[in-house]
Design a protein around this motif. Structure first.
Motif, PDB file in Angstrom:
ATOM      1  N   VAL A  86       0.869  -1.189   0.000  1.00 32.51           N
ATOM      2  CA  VAL A  86       0.000   0.000   0.000  1.00 32.51           C
ATOM      3  C   VAL A  86       0.899   1.231   0.000  1.00 32.51           C
ATOM      4  O   VAL A  86       2.066   1.159   0.395  1.00 32.51           O
ATOM      5  N   GLU A  87       0.295   2.343  -0.438  1.00 35.54           N
ATOM      6  CA  GLU A  87       1.069   3.593  -0.506  1.00 35.54           C
ATOM      7  C   GLU A  87       0.289   4.727   0.138  1.00 35.54           C
ATOM      8  O   GLU A  87      -0.900   4.624   0.362  1.00 35.54           O
ATOM      9  N   GLY A  88       0.972   5.821   0.366  1.00 33.10           N
ATOM     10  CA  GLY A  88       0.307   7.038   0.834  1.00 33.10           C
ATOM     11  C   GLY A  88       0.101   7.072   2.338  1.00 33.10           C
ATOM     12  O   GLY A  88       0.660   6.257   3.083  1.00 33.10           O
ATOM     13  N   GLU A  89      -0.716   8.031   2.768  1.00 33.76           N
ATOM     14  CA  GLU A  89      -0.992   8.220   4.189  1.00 33.76           C
ATOM     15  C   GLU A  89      -1.752   7.031   4.767  1.00 33.76           C
ATOM     16  O   GLU A  89      -2.614   6.463   4.097  1.00 33.76           O
ATOM     17  N   LEU A  90      -1.474   6.705   6.003  1.00 34.37           N
ATOM     18  CA  LEU A  90      -2.314   5.724   6.696  1.00 34.37           C
ATOM     19  C   LEU A  90      -3.658   6.371   7.014  1.00 34.37           C
ATOM     20  O   LEU A  90      -3.749   7.588   7.158  1.00 34.37           O
ATOM     21  N   PRO A  91      -4.722   5.557   7.127  1.00 38.90           N
ATOM     22  CA  PRO A  91      -6.024   6.112   7.531  1.00 38.90           C
ATOM     23  C   PRO A  91      -5.921   6.732   8.920  1.00 38.90           C
ATOM     24  O   PRO A  91      -5.151   6.267   9.759  1.00 38.90           O
ATOM     25  N   ARG A  92      -6.689   7.779   9.155  1.00 37.94           N
ATOM     26  CA  ARG A  92      -6.788   8.339  10.503  1.00 37.94           C
ATOM     27  C   ARG A  92      -7.599   7.363  11.355  1.00 37.94           C
ATOM     28  O   ARG A  92      -8.735   7.041  11.016  1.00 37.94           O
ATOM     29  N   LEU A  93      -7.017   6.891  12.429  1.00 36.20           N
ATOM     30  CA  LEU A  93      -7.676   5.884  13.269  1.00 36.20           C
ATOM     31  C   LEU A  93      -8.420   6.578  14.411  1.00 36.20           C
ATOM     32  O   LEU A  93      -7.856   7.436  15.099  1.00 36.20           O
ATOM     33  N   VAL A  94      -9.681   6.192  14.574  1.00 33.81           N
ATOM     34  CA  VAL A  94     -10.525   6.801  15.600  1.00 33.81           C
ATOM     35  C   VAL A  94     -10.891   5.748  16.641  1.00 33.81           C
ATOM     36  O   VAL A  94     -11.515   4.736  16.319  1.00 33.81           O
ATOM     37  N   ALA A  95     -10.489   5.991  17.886  1.00 31.46           N
ATOM     38  CA  ALA A  95     -10.881   5.100  18.983  1.00 31.46           C
ATOM     39  C   ALA A  95     -12.218   5.583  19.527  1.00 31.46           C
ATOM     40  O   ALA A  95     -12.337   6.721  19.989  1.00 31.46           O
ATOM     41  N   VAL A  96     -13.234   4.706  19.455  1.00 30.20           N
ATOM     42  CA  VAL A  96     -14.563   5.075  19.927  1.00 30.20           C
ATOM     43  C   VAL A  96     -14.816   4.367  21.249  1.00 30.20           C
ATOM     44  O   VAL A  96     -14.676   3.142  21.343  1.00 30.20           O
ATOM     45  N   GLN A  97     -15.144   5.148  22.272  1.00 29.11           N
ATOM     46  CA  GLN A  97     -15.433   4.554  23.581  1.00 29.11           C
ATOM     47  C   GLN A  97     -16.823   4.961  24.050  1.00 29.11           C
ATOM     48  O   GLN A  97     -17.507   5.754  23.389  1.00 29.11           O
ATOM     49  N   ALA A  98     -17.246   4.382  25.157  1.00 26.38           N
ATOM     50  CA  ALA A  98     -18.533   4.747  25.745  1.00 26.38           C
ATOM     51  C   ALA A  98     -18.309   5.872  26.750  1.00 26.38           C
ATOM     52  O   ALA A  98     -17.287   5.913  27.435  1.00 26.38           O
ATOM     53  N   GLU A  99     -19.260   6.768  26.837  1.00 29.61           N
ATOM     54  CA  GLU A  99     -19.135   7.887  27.767  1.00 29.61           C
ATOM     55  C   GLU A  99     -18.892   7.400  29.199  1.00 29.61           C
ATOM     56  O   GLU A  99     -18.162   8.044  29.961  1.00 29.61           O
ATOM     57  N   GLY A 100     -19.469   6.250  29.522  1.00 25.97           N
ATOM     58  CA  GLY A 100     -19.332   5.719  30.868  1.00 25.97           C
ATOM     59  C   GLY A 100     -18.023   4.981  31.126  1.00 25.97           C
ATOM     60  O   GLY A 100     -17.795   4.464  32.229  1.00 25.97           O
ATOM     61  N   CYS A 101     -17.162   4.917  30.110  1.00 28.68           N
ATOM     62  CA  CYS A 101     -15.853   4.255  30.273  1.00 28.68           C
ATOM     63  C   CYS A 101     -14.935   4.729  29.140  1.00 28.68           C
ATOM     64  O   CYS A 101     -14.803   4.061  28.124  1.00 28.68           O
ATOM     65  N   ALA A 102     -14.328   5.888  29.348  1.00 25.48           N
ATOM     66  CA  ALA A 102     -13.601   6.532  28.253  1.00 25.48           C
ATOM     67  C   ALA A 102     -12.181   6.935  28.630  1.00 25.48           C
ATOM     68  O   ALA A 102     -11.752   8.080  28.412  1.00 25.48           O
ATOM     69  N   PRO A 103     -11.393   6.024  29.171  1.00 26.55           N
ATOM     70  CA  PRO A 103     -10.033   6.392  29.594  1.00 26.55           C
ATOM     71  C   PRO A 103      -9.122   6.810  28.434  1.00 26.55           C
ATOM     72  O   PRO A 103      -8.290   7.716  28.607  1.00 26.55           O
ATOM     73  N   ILE A 104      -9.294   6.189  27.283  1.00 18.64           N
ATOM     74  CA  ILE A 104      -8.454   6.544  26.127  1.00 18.64           C
ATOM     75  C   ILE A 104      -8.818   7.942  25.624  1.00 18.64           C
ATOM     76  O   ILE A 104      -7.939   8.750  25.284  1.00 18.64           O
ATOM     77  N   VAL A 105     -10.105   8.212  25.593  1.00 17.23           N
ATOM     78  CA  VAL A 105     -10.561   9.533  25.136  1.00 17.23           C
ATOM     79  C   VAL A 105      -9.997  10.617  26.047  1.00 17.23           C
ATOM     80  O   VAL A 105      -9.476  11.643  25.590  1.00 17.23           O
ATOM     81  N   LYS A 106     -10.062  10.365  27.349  1.00 16.74           N
ATOM     82  CA  LYS A 106      -9.545  11.351  28.321  1.00 16.74           C
ATOM     83  C   LYS A 106      -8.046  11.566  28.108  1.00 16.74           C
ATOM     84  O   LYS A 106      -7.570  12.709  28.047  1.00 16.74           O
ATOM     85  N   ALA A 107      -7.327  10.491  27.969  1.00 13.69           N
ATOM     86  CA  ALA A 107      -5.870  10.604  27.774  1.00 13.69           C
ATOM     87  C   ALA A 107      -5.551  11.359  26.490  1.00 13.69           C
ATOM     88  O   ALA A 107      -4.662  12.222  26.449  1.00 13.69           O
TER      89      ALA A 107
END
Lengths: 407, 407
Positions: free
Chosen positions: A260-281
């Motif tokens: 594959v070539e070019g930019e990697l896709p932008r990766l989005v981590a989706v969490q639940a509002e009631g458990c979102a440690p990655i989002v907070k970080a």
């Protein structure tokens, strides 16, 4: 041509290396270990065109998987799940190219089958006879069944609130199944003690290096299914985070191979509002997360208060200019209904969350109308029957239906 | 090259023909209609080798499917389900080549997705806006979701005892769902009245000609997955019988195309002891079955007291030197556990019945040790959670597991 081009294990924190021919769990520094392949040699000996016509499962990528000998492969035919267009949802949220990678169409009905197939196969190759793991349900179900197929005894500990169907899957496989009145982190402590006491192989998330290799194949498949062009954005429901780490690892390996070539896709981590440690970080620009207290969400699979691989998830997000989004239970349950009634796709709550995230990121302009967007659905809706309330009229024999409901 | 080589519909009883470009239900003589293709032309224009590298779904066979225009295809990525070897079960029952075609690995978790995908696609092509059908659960779930994806309103009537999960699938899709305190035959009467009263399209089993074309793809896939050699025996759980009719139709078409050679596999219709009208008819050498009173079985999908296509099922059995076998609930439930604990395959009760049938036919010598045998599992075990009783020890936080259960 070798069956696998695995070369060794390495630590992404301290760069220590280990052999893949012995049982290894964490690095001596406490970090998860990752698998390295001889990509230079593989790039010379295999072209991506050679994959055409291979078996329609994740084993079509066996050179990029860690099993040295094909006879150790434990498979139920997992992988090559559908990548399907979602035109009505796409129009609804003004994304011209909205696609779903549907990980419900796989043995045991969730993406956990990938990690289990590859993890159990490698465990078998290494001579493991008994493994143990904590689970939010679906991983335990998958590992129980694959372990049974591989002739390995399993001990599984899951929260009492985990989806009941996963108990059945685990129990019918002959696993030693326990429920714990607590969260997956409590189950994890019990398993850790059991591993220490009885010398079992610890198959906990990222405590063995091979589950991630199975999850990686989602990234390989997306690339091949898109004819080796990459999407602009991939949204992933993130609990333990192995899926997003795996996809990032896959795409990085494909780049090194020149497939594959070019930019990697932008990766989005989706969490639940009631458990979102990655989002907070991520919001705080940190490289590790903090334990999320009193976590709660209907999207049970992503109720993970602190992931061992959090730093790898965050690295994947930062390196791809991705982001992290938290979704309320109410919104994801509404999206789940929308997906079923508009597109005929009955996805799991975790999968529904990725579509809410896509919708919001589009509204904010972070996703552009012409972006090619892939939302990962990690499992079948039927594994969570309690998220749907159903009231149905009951007829007696010989009754008639008053009128067409078309109106 | 055309997308489909469909030519017309014909009646297998009175040989009347009909156009596939208009909505047709049963023949004027009351028989189901079947689809005919221009196989002579197709044989000239397409080789089986041209299928290599096509999409990994049943649409890879679009020339042999009835949809004229690709834009009418309604798909969730169904088909190309795994054909996996069952070496331990095979050894257990002394069949050297025992394989399972696993129809659980498909949208909605059962083979019903095939009929729904093709049936709904053709209904959409014909301009149907509202359809109705009776169901034992799984077909209704599949048709509800595919109809939603195709923009078609659906009315579904299922027995109150049908698997509860299928209610959820139907309800979340926005279908008009009704339960009836009775059997599928009672649901059928209600639907027939509703069709007569309100002019809905009747999507009941075999009352429209296209569902069978979807089911047919199981036969096409088995042939292609076996590299165009045919197995000696195929065992199929038989309720309405569309699957076995479809497989027979597929293999016959492949022979006409010259893509396969030699004897057709002996087809085995597997029923439940509590509902075995086809077995009874076969044992008596009859060409049609009689209504089976007070039918009852845990294998809910094959609780069909009288199938409209019974004469076609029996023809398929007679023409291939097959047979019909009835299995007790107790035996199929025991086999279901065996399959999970020995092979890691959590199949539905109907699927388990085919393995009991294989075991018995082997014991009787009807199946030989060296025969290549394919047992069809029609759905995931998780769709029937109540067939498994689970008793699990409950731990408190901080508890320890006394010892390894390896023993």
């Amino acid at each position: 041509m070798k069956y696998s081009y695995i070369s060794h294990l390495y630590c992404p924190k301290c760069s220590n290396t280990f052999s893949h021919e012995q049982k290894n769990q964490l690095c001596t520094c406490g970090s998860p270990l990752l698998v390295e392949y001889d990509l230079e040699l593989l790039g010379k000996e295999l072209s991506k065109e050679a994959l055409v016509g291979r078996v329609s499962s994740l084993w079509r990528y066996h050179e990029l998987l860690p099993i040295s000998d094909e006879k150790d492969v434990v498979t139920l035919g997992e992988g090559m799940t559908p990548l399907i267009k979602m035109p009505i949802m796409g129009e609804d949220m003004k994304i011209a190219n909205l696609w779903m990678k549907d990980e419900g169409i796989i043995p045991t009905g969730t993406f956990k089958a990938r990690g289990a197939a590859v993890g159990v196969s490698k465990a078998k190759e290494l001579g493991v006879t008994e493994l143990a793991m904590p689970t939010n349900g679906n991983a335990g179900a998958a590992w129980s069944l694959y372990a049974a197929r591989g002739g390995i005894q399993s001990t599984i500990v899951m929260p009492i609130d985990a989806p009941k169907i996963t108990r059945n899957e685990s129990a019918i496989s002959g696993s030693n199944l326990y429920l714990v009145d607590g969260l997956i982190s409590d189950a994890g402590k019990i398993v850790a003690q059991s591993v220490a006491d009885h010398g079992l192989f610890d198959a906990s998330t990222l405590k063995e290096p091979y589950r991630i290799e199975g999850k990686k194949t989602m990234g390989l498949e997306i690339a091949e299914q898109m004819d080796w062009k990459l999407p602009d954005v991939i949204l992933y429901p993130t609990g333990g985070g192995v899926g997003i780490i795996g996809i990032y690892k896959a795409l990085t390996e494909l780049k090194k191979l020149g497939w594959v070539e070019g930019e990697l896709p932008r990766l989005v981590a989706v969490q639940a509002e009631g458990c979102a440690p990655i989002v907070k970080a991520w919001e705080e620009g940190k490289s590790e997360s903090e334990f999320w207290h009193d976590s709660e969400t209907v999207a049970f699979g992503i109720n993970v208060p602190k992931a061992l691989g959090d730093f790898l998830v965050l690295e994947a997000i930062y390196q791809t200019n991705g982001c992290a989004v938290a979704i309320e239970d109410e919104a994801l349950l509404a999206e789940q209904k929308k997906l079923a009634s508009l597109e005929g796709a009955f996805v799991c709550p975790e999968g529904a969350a990725t579509f809410v995230a896509a919708r919001r990121l589009r509204e904010q302009g972070w996703i552009k109308e012409q972006d090619f967007v892939v939302a990962l659905n990690t499992g079948m809706g039927i594994k969570y029957p309690d998220t749907i309330s159903v009231e149905v009229p009951i007829l007696q024999k010989g009754d008639t239906i008053r009128k067409s409901m078309k109106a």
